[in-house]
Design an enzyme around this catalytic site. Sequence first.
Site, mmCIF file in Angstrom:
data_model
loop_
_atom_site.group_PDB
_atom_site.id
_atom_site.type_symbol
_atom_site.label_atom_id
_atom_site.label_comp_id
_atom_site.label_asym_id
_atom_site.label_seq_id
_atom_site.Cartn_x
_atom_site.Cartn_y
_atom_site.Cartn_z
ATOM 1 N N SER A 30 0.841 -1.198 0.000
ATOM 2 C CA SER A 30 0.000 0.000 0.000
ATOM 3 C C SER A 30 0.880 1.254 0.000
ATOM 4 O O SER A 30 1.674 1.442 -0.924
ATOM 5 C CB SER A 30 -0.987 -0.051 1.176
ATOM 6 O OG SER A 30 -2.020 0.889 0.998
ATOM 7 N N ASP A 74 -10.151 -5.480 -3.498
ATOM 8 C CA ASP A 74 -9.565 -4.452 -2.641
ATOM 9 C C ASP A 74 -10.398 -3.181 -2.761
ATOM 10 O O ASP A 74 -10.512 -2.592 -3.841
ATOM 11 C CB ASP A 74 -8.127 -4.215 -3.121
ATOM 12 C CG ASP A 74 -7.348 -3.230 -2.271
ATOM 13 O OD1 ASP A 74 -7.959 -2.310 -1.693
ATOM 14 O OD2 ASP A 74 -6.115 -3.382 -2.226
ATOM 15 N N HIS A 118 -7.505 -5.879 0.794
ATOM 16 C CA HIS A 118 -6.298 -5.075 0.987
ATOM 17 C C HIS A 118 -5.461 -5.541 2.178
ATOM 18 O O HIS A 118 -4.433 -4.931 2.475
ATOM 19 C CB HIS A 118 -6.726 -3.614 1.186
ATOM 20 C CG HIS A 118 -5.633 -2.603 0.985
ATOM 21 N ND1 HIS A 118 -4.999 -2.413 -0.217
ATOM 22 C CD2 HIS A 118 -5.055 -1.712 1.844
ATOM 23 C CE1 HIS A 118 -4.085 -1.447 -0.103
ATOM 24 N NE2 HIS A 118 -4.096 -1.021 1.134
#
Lengths: 253, 253
Positions: free
Chosen positions: B120, B196, B229
């Site tokens: 991320s 996600d 995620h």
Amino acid sequence: MKFGAYVPPQARERKVPVLYFLSGLTCTEETFFIKGHAQSVAAQLGLMLISPDTSPREPRLPGDADSWEFGYSAGFYVDATMAPWREHYRMYSYVTAELPELIAANLPALPGASGIFGHSMGGHGALTCALRNPQRYRSVSAFSPIAAPMRCPWGRNAFTRYLGAEMDGWRQYDASELVGAIRFPGTILIDQGGADKFLAEQLLPEQFAAAALRSGQPVELRMQPGYDHGYYFIQTFMADHLRHHAARLVGAG
Amino acid sequence: MKFGAYVPPQARERKVPVLYFLSGLTCTEETFFIKGHAQSVAAQLGLMLISPDTSPREPRLPGDADSWEFGYSAGFYVDATMAPWREHYRMYSYVTAELPELIAANLPALPGASGIFGHSMGGHGALTCALRNPQRYRSVSAFSPIAAPMRCPWGRNAFTRYLGAEMDGWRQYDASELVGAIRFPGTILIDQGGADKFLAEQLLPEQFAAAALRSGQPVELRMQPGYDHGYYFIQTFMADHLRHHAARLVGAG
């Protein structure tokens, strides 16, 4: 009650063995899946992993969080007989009966192929659940178990409040007492960190090993120098434990 | 600054390659080691793992925790140029220079054999650090990176406050801008969960892939259907990433 589940890819094709993990003080149903580092090896071996919570979460009871060693997150895997705990704190029945029935009804679990292991308070739970139910569990192991709870402060405190002051009712929840009287079919694997700060006062695996020796129960107690009581220790030997169980469970049922 | 380190058993005998992991928003230097499930495969491959914190922790600055997307735990791996951040929020220099020097001086790190990856915000950090320093990093990969921060709300907000409103200063921290101009020696591996919730608005890996295609940079962008995620996604493909790095790092130096 919440529980965590990992279902391996083999379950797309067939029912798979189930391995239960009981966690220690302060943990939840997700601790094992975050910190145990078990899933990738379980995927290779074809083991379903189930980890229950460590106590009821509702309703809250008076004093249930006064200490991290008793009550909330500290059910000790017993069926309480003392008020107010006896209404809700029935973790032994939950782990050995209610939860397996729920798994059997809802997940692709292979009948007759269950094992159980755990850590600390959960190691105590795994040993006592397996010794009392050798027909339900084909394999058992533990990390740093509270191996003789009647002889340590954590166990005496919890048993007094859950079960009352009469110690005769405690023996059915003390692995060192049980292993002197019951023979589990198969070796019991225990890993214990040598630098575990709870070892000498709370865990007492030597009591369990001595009782097992007297009764002829095969036990592999591995003292691991330098390791403490935490999940980095557990991760390190997780694959060994999963293979210990898979050797008894895969192809069984 | 704190960092987490895993030193594999091979380091008892010789210096070993170093793989840096940069974490995402809200994480600390321990998140990767708890949730990434990387250590056992790193032990097999002989990789040292280093994961820094995601921002300075002291001194606290006014407004540093008003949002989880900026400031405390959200350093975005840039060297801030705006007050008050510029005094302390210098994560780019920390990751690419100060920390490697610290590792080289104190741990058995093989010179010339470092890789970097992240998740991320940390995927953004890994891509930008590697693209700008191909002489320092021999391998790079990312999970769910913020791949075009100049085009998403997280990136625009952070860059405005750390770097000022002038967008020319932003390009050196935008992987999709960099990959159009710089060629990294080796394939860049990216795994992205198809379920996600941040994919369409914040992550934009297709922008990165398109820019790489135009410049001739080899990229393997793997869209993984059904994954979100979180770290259960990361765990699932962790071994693939470690092997991607080991193929470039082991035997190098």
